[in-house]
Write an enzyme that holds these catalytic residues in place. Structure first.
Site, short mmCIF file in Angstrom:
data_model
loop_
_atom_site.label_atom_id
_atom_site.label_comp_id
_atom_site.label_asym_id
_atom_site.label_seq_id
_atom_site.Cartn_x
_atom_site.Cartn_y
_atom_site.Cartn_z
CB THR A 96 -0.96 -1.54 -4.65
OG1 THR A 96 -0.49 -1.35 -3.32
CG2 THR A 96 0.01 -0.89 -5.61
N GLY A 119 -0.65 -9.96 -3.38
CA GLY A 119 -0.18 -11.33 -3.28
C GLY A 119 -1.35 -12.30 -3.21
CD GLU A 164 2.82 -3.49 4.44
OE1 GLU A 164 2.18 -2.50 4.81
OE2 GLU A 164 2.28 -4.51 4.00
#
Lengths: 658, 658
Positions: A138, A177, A421
């Site tokens: 992303t 993350g 997701e």
């Protein structure tokens, strides 16, 4: 000692709680293993979540890293392995409050997308945590639409390297993350350029921090994206790349390779990539979505039999709030949904396993159906469960708003599942595209996948129910759901065709139908969930009251859905107004029936007090004592500098006693 | 420089933004005053909210106290008074992020409930902040049902004192703002006992902390209740009382007095107390509920014209996400609702002012209607706006989930409005009780208050609309809403009567109807909101495009409500399926019309960047730059001890360069 208002609820259970727990776990042996894992994790003080609600984002991150590192030791100690039966219970036992989850995604992407040589090099290093991995897809300006990613990887034949850049601010990697503070390596998705030609998105392994002192590597700018609504324990990061050079061998090359001379070679099928997304969407349902809803139901329902407020009958003591019809109408449908989605999750898992076996035999036929179902159910379940947790929170009044209830953090965390997701609206439109395609095929007499064969059988009948009890017949309500799903799909397909025939361009026509396409996709999933619940109940053993109570829940799930969407069922007259009144009557009757077993039904979820981490939801129902004891430990009960600085000067002129 | 994707949206406004702002403010002079207040507050660094998203609960509290103390100075400096025209804009300019709000409630309760002597003693002290007041009503075990409060005040004739106790843990005062750490005094609500007889709930002034050193007074245990979903700046507190003695004069005695010999005297009407609750419920709508929704719309809509994602037309650049029908369907109805509720708020304010004048003339006739409308609209508006803010948050995808978007804190704060000042379900049932009563009266030919006269005129006609354009006629849709409200009220009244006639006890019958009673109350409020919006539009000046765009929004508000509740309109055939398809068509057409003016419509709310405090919503639309700059300042970008403690030992065996 258990609060007597809660204890009395357990004495009248119509079924065996232990048997229902075993059913949910998939057998009593599974229950035993799960409890052993929970016991081992919860008895270890390193994994404690006791102070969680008092901690800052920095403290949460540190605790998550500590737990992740300790978990390796613990697994070794306990003899748990990644392939053992205990493994799947560890994350649930930790309530997901642990670091290095993206490290696993890093490993999985290398396993799936890497060559044998790459796997041989990187997987052992990652397994031993000699590096910490992340997954950088992303970007600040780009999410769902992967083709729009702006990061570039230019092949330099002279040095046999790729040169990576994030050419604009919108190209910056954002959200990954474990990348904000922990990761040393990451898989970067970038547009591959060779000799000036773009070959589209490819994955590259990039080192971002020194293994010696954790300083950022040359050309790398990275950090943490700051506070979020939840996930304080995760260091979601940003990453800027400026002429970062990596060796040719670092492009993951199972499917595509760049030869030394710059020749681009594509090998094998990329369909498997879609399968990876399907895997992730199905796997998140259980831990990230169902567990929070089950926890929220447990907390809210236990609290609702302990909390007494106002009088239901004059002269009596104040009533348990769960005895109010409005409170039942808030909570019990959420409980029914938790069971419904548990069973649909089993269905999806089975379908997925079957699909996986087929794919291993190079048969990709099931992929479109799997993709459509996993997308649609990911969206429908996350949406429904998020709303359900919010309802549970609000149903606890003021105390639900305290972090100590556990409900706010369940809500703020589950909310993210609607976004990550695959954003839900986009996923539903993917399901809708599949539905329209299958509807057209079915109308033309062509074969379609099993889950959508019903689209071919458009019936123009009426609902045959004659009295309110008829609506407790699964055939009656399942048929009604099916009818709505067919109607919405066929009507939208017709609108789409009309628009195109009237000269509207295809993409414009599609856009003008999307609100209705989303409705059709939801109706499809709702129908399948109801049908699956009814079929599951059918197969249950009749002993120990299990089948009976599950039948009630199935009825409630189905009738709540009709009661909340009456228009969809009334629209073409399939259901009449008189029948809708029967639905309402049966639905309200059911609330009363299920209310009697509400506490045993949440007890069967078998959450420990530590895993609920809630002052309202503990097994013993000592709500007020626990709220008080817990609040006293809050850092807000330490002396504040505000007194000396502001309050004292303000008050110092006042008389000592008024 | 303004992002060109945002700038282009402003060039095509169909109306004068400045004129619409003036309309919302109630005149251009009000706009001028509001802007001056905002400018004065925002240019003062003490009031800065810049670091808010990075602060701990302790830091937020300290900042709120600092601002509250500084505000006194500022008001003096600026010449603002509590009765001046600037006053109402101060709180909005501070975004409510200030301490001592309960101090005002303390003062108001003394002004309303205290004798002249008590007012003369306490109000000057409070005005000068020589004490800090709070308001202690809610208990750990008791909220809405005031009669259930357990705190006791026993009159001791020997010493002429009241002895206050919280006899059980559930009697502990819990939630009062400003009480956790700041307050020196509070108004305690307790059951009054004289000579062993209970006289019900009465208010008492109790000192809880020393004015010398802020230590707790004898018999007092008090502290902060700990972390909440929001309101970190407020020290919501707990309070235990153990034989706390206060003089007889500290019982607020405008309406009830205890004479020295223990004689209890009730004087005057207590109806005015209900009026106080009405005041609070109406006054919170604007600042606590509408402002957050307007801010959320501003942020989400500006972001949605800056964010581009996927391609709408092949070959073109990625599309602004607001060009997708599904995105419009999420955001534009929220925008319409913000306007609808702004106008209904004006209506309620006017009604309230009229009621207040009547009450001053000792005419209490309007009280039941005012109570019903304020309860119902408090519930409906808080519920609708909370859902609206959540939709805005989700519509921004991942970035909406970052605290830096401003949306999470808008959501977590507005959510509380569904719970405080009367839990929404209970409030709706109060409105429903009024509706049923009025319906029975109207059916019996008795006069009823103006807002419910329509209940008498039950019509059994059909909706006369013949094509989709007919549904842009306010008469058509207002009548449809009215029909639904009448049907739900009359059907539920009939069910209630049937149950009672069949032998069900009155309170049980009521409970069995509550789910449907809530529906009726909502339908009543929805009808009035639509009718009021249509009537407001009718009266607007036609100049500068204002009336035209407001008409579109009114239509959208009305049709969105029908589209989202089709069953209510279809049920008895008042609206046919064919007509419902016309509604859908008109509704979807409207989205396209309003989309063109979406940015000017949020610009008209006239929020400054500082008041939005959002990386996504700024006036210039430089979203990505701002997110990046802001994230870099996060405390999570400082060195974490986790590296030295956990990561370094893990990584130290690895090769320096892989």
């Amino acid at each position: 000692s258990v609060n007597p208002d809660l204890a009395s609820e357990r004495q009248t259970a119509s079924f065996s709680v232990e048997k229902l727990t075993a059913l949910l776990d998939g057998g009593s042996e599974q229950t035993r293993i799960r409890r052993a894992v929970v016991e081992a994790i919860e008895s270890d003080p390193v994994f404690s979540r006791e102070n969680q609600y008092f901690q800052t984002q920095n403290e949460r991150y540190e605790a998550a890293v500590r737990k992740a590192v300790h978990l390796q030791k613990k697994m070794h100690e306990m003899g748990w392995t990644e392939n053992g039966p205990e493994y799947k219970y560890i994350y649930r036992a930790l309530s997901g409050d642990v670091a290095f989850l993206l490290h696993r995604v890093f490993m999985r992407s290398i396993s799936v997308l890497g060559s044998d040589k790459q796997i041989a090099k990187w997987i052992p290093l990652a397994t031993q945590h000699k590096l910490i991995g992340s997954y950088a897809q992303t970007e600040l300006g780009h999410g769902t639409y992967l083709q729009g990613l702006e990061t570039t990887a230019v092949f330099d034949t002279a040095t046999q390297e790729f040169i990576l850049n994030t050419p604009k601010i919108s190209a910056m990697k954002w959200w990954p993350g474990d990348m904000g503070r922990s990761a040393t390596h990451t898989v970067v998705f970038a547009q591959l350029y060779i000799h000036g030609k773009c070959y589209g998105i490819h994955p590259f392994i990039v080192q971002i921090r020194s293994l010696q002192d954790h300083s950022l590597c040359p050309g790398i700018t990275a950090g943490d994206i700051g506070p979020k609504m939840n996930f304080e324990h995760t260091d979601n990061g940003y990453l800027l790349l400026k002429n970062v050079r990596i060796p040719r061998e670092n492009m993951l090359s199972k499917f595509c390779e760049v030869r030394p001379d710059g020749t681009y070679v594509r090998q094998g099928s990329q369909q498997i990539n879609y399968f990876t997304m399907t895997t992730v969407r199905i796997s998140l349902i259980s831990d990230e979505v169902l567990t929070p809803l089950m926890k929220a139901c447990t907390i809210a329902i236990r609290y609702s039999v302990v909390r007494r407020q106002s009088k239901l009958k004059p002269g009596e003591q104040e009533a348990k709030i769960l005895d109010y019809q409005t409170q039942q109408e808030k909570l019990l449908p959420q409980l029914a949904a938790a069971y419904a989605f548990h069973f649909i999750n089993n269905y999806l898992q089975e379908l997925f396993n079957r699909g996986y076996r087929e794919i291993q035999r190079k048969n990709f036929d099931m992929l479109p159906e799997l993709h459509a179902l996993s997308s649609g159910f990911k969206a429908v379940i996350t949406q429904h469960c998020t709303a359900g947790v919010e309802i549970c929170l609000r149903a606890c009044g003021g105390h639900g708003y305290s972090l100590l209830s556990g409900l706010p953090s369940l809500y703020t965390k589950i909310l993210a599942s609607c976004i990550y997701e695959g954003e839900n609206t986009i996923l539903l439109l993917q399901t809708a595209r599949f539905l329209i395609k299958c509807f057209m095929a079915a109308s033309a007499g062509q074969p379609v996948p099993p889950s959508v064969t019903y689209l071919a059988a458009v019936k123009h009948g009426k609902c045959p129910a004659k009295n309110k009890l008829d609506f407790l017949s699964p055939d009656i309500y399942t048929e009604a759901y099916q009818h709505v799903a067919v109607r919405l799909t066929s009507n939208t397909a017709a609108k789409l065709q009309d628009l195109i025939q009237s000269g509207v361009k295809k993409h414009d026509a599609w856009n003008q139908c999307t609100v209705q396409l989303v409705q059709a996709a939801k109706a499809h999933c709702h129908y399948i969930a109801v049908k699956n619940f009814a079929e599951t109940v059918e197969k249950l053993e009749t002993k120990a009251g299990i089948q009976k109570i599950m039948k009630h829940l199935c009825d409630l799930f189905a009738l709540h859905g009709i009661f909340s969407n009456t228009g969809a069922f009334l629209h073409d007259g399939y259901t009449s107004a008189a029948q809708m009144d029967m639905v309402t009557a049966s639905y309200l009757d059911l609330l009363d029936v299920i209310r009697k077993d509400a506490v045993p039904l949440v007890d069967a979820f078998d959450f420990t007090d530590k895993s609920l981490n809630s002052a309202l939801g503990s097994y013993d129902g000592q709500v007020y004592q626990r709220l008080y004891e817990w609040a006293q430990k809050s850092p807000t009960n330490q002396m504040s500098p505000a007194y000396e600085r502001y309050l004292k000067p303000l008050l110092h002129n006042t008389l000592s006693k008024l």
